[in-house]
Design a protein around this motif. Structure first.
Motif, short mmCIF file in Angstrom:
data_model
loop_
_atom_site.label_atom_id
_atom_site.label_comp_id
_atom_site.label_asym_id
_atom_site.label_seq_id
_atom_site.Cartn_x
_atom_site.Cartn_y
_atom_site.Cartn_z
N GLU A 6 0.84 -1.21 0.00
CA GLU A 6 0.00 0.00 0.00
C GLU A 6 0.87 1.25 0.00
O GLU A 6 0.61 2.22 -0.69
N THR A 7 1.94 1.20 0.82
CA THR A 7 2.84 2.36 0.91
C THR A 7 3.53 2.60 -0.42
O THR A 7 3.64 3.74 -0.88
N GLU A 8 4.02 1.52 -1.05
CA GLU A 8 4.72 1.65 -2.32
C GLU A 8 3.84 2.27 -3.41
O GLU A 8 4.32 3.01 -4.27
N LYS A 9 2.57 1.97 -3.38
CA LYS A 9 1.65 2.52 -4.37
C LYS A 9 1.54 4.03 -4.26
O LYS A 9 1.24 4.71 -5.25
N ASN A 10 1.76 4.55 -3.06
CA ASN A 10 1.60 5.99 -2.83
C ASN A 10 2.90 6.76 -2.84
O ASN A 10 2.93 7.95 -2.52
N ILE A 11 4.01 6.08 -3.18
CA ILE A 11 5.31 6.74 -3.24
C ILE A 11 5.78 6.83 -4.69
O ILE A 11 5.80 5.82 -5.40
N VAL A 12 6.12 8.04 -5.10
CA VAL A 12 6.56 8.26 -6.48
C VAL A 12 8.01 8.76 -6.46
O VAL A 12 8.35 9.66 -5.69
N TRP A 13 8.87 8.15 -7.29
CA TRP A 13 10.27 8.56 -7.35
C TRP A 13 10.38 9.99 -7.88
O TRP A 13 9.83 10.32 -8.91
N HIS A 14 11.09 10.83 -7.14
CA HIS A 14 11.28 12.23 -7.56
C HIS A 14 12.63 12.34 -8.26
O HIS A 14 13.68 12.13 -7.65
N GLN A 15 12.61 12.66 -9.52
CA GLN A 15 13.83 12.73 -10.32
C GLN A 15 14.58 14.03 -10.04
O GLN A 15 14.01 15.12 -10.14
N SER A 16 15.86 13.90 -9.71
CA SER A 16 16.68 15.08 -9.42
C SER A 16 17.13 15.74 -10.72
O SER A 16 17.42 15.07 -11.71
#
Length: 209
Positions: A6-16
């Motif tokens: 559930e947590t992974e579904k709500n986390i998006v990688w932020h590209q630097s």
């Protein structure tokens, strides 16, 4: 497990905006993880520390992650059970990956006794970013050296799950380089390793534009 999914579904990688290649260019050299594995007393930390000095003198930005030091902090809540050893290696590899992304040469000196865990550590890096160094030394010689008195304690039953005594060590199958410290001195080991890194692994100062 469900909570993690559930947590992974709500986390998006932020590209630097600044990428690893930009940091490498700024530092003037490629970055990589140099992973030292071997029995306690084999010379991992000593060689890694000496190599760190050589790389520093060659103007490379370098940092050493020592297994014992990590257990004083981020890995301080882990035991020496196979499960906790796996987590110890996972955390060390992930920290190393951050250093590599920062454009730094990172050295990790950890027993890392299980091949599966070392392969997992390797898998999170690009192929040319992970260099496994097997610091080979017989159990008899390591016990003879016993710099921290740990083998004696393990033989007396004061330490449980000690690698080489009541927990196995799986030799690396395909390390990039093997340093047999029963035959090689510290100076010879560092010379062989630094030559490999500079000549074959391309670890040198880049020509700045």
């Amino acid at each position: 497990m469900k909570n993690n999914e559930e947590t992974e579904k709500n986390i998006v990688w932020h590209q630097s905006t600044i990428k690893k290649e930009d940091r490498q260019k700024l530092n003037g050299h490629k970055s990589c993880m140099i992973w030292f594995t071997g029995l306690s007393g084999s010379g991992k930390s000593t060689i890694a520390n000496a190599l760190q000095h050589v790389l520093y003198k060659n103007n490379l930005r370098v940092y050493l992650l020592d297994g014992d030091n990590l257990r004083h902090g981020i890995n301080g809540n882990l035991s020496f059970s196979p499960e906790d050893r796996k987590e110890n290696i996972r955390r060390t590899a992930e920290i190393g990956k951050l250093f590599v992304d920062a454009g730094i040469v990172v050295l990790a000196a950890v027993i890392s006794p299980f091949e599966e865990d070392r392969l997992h550590a390797r898998s999170i890096f690009k192929e040319d970013e992970f260099i496994e160094v097997y610091v080979k030394c017989s159990l008899a010689e390591c016990e003879k050296r016993d710099p921290k008195g740990l083998y004696k304690k393990a033989r007396n039953g004061e330490i449980k799950q000690f690698t080489g005594i009541d927990q196995s060590y799986e030799e690396p199958k395909k390390p990039e380089i093997i340093l047999d410290t029963t035959e090689l001195s510290l100076v010879q080991s560092v010379e062989l390793l630094s030559s490999y890194l500079f000549e074959k692994a391309g670890l040198k100062q880049m020509t700045k534009e």
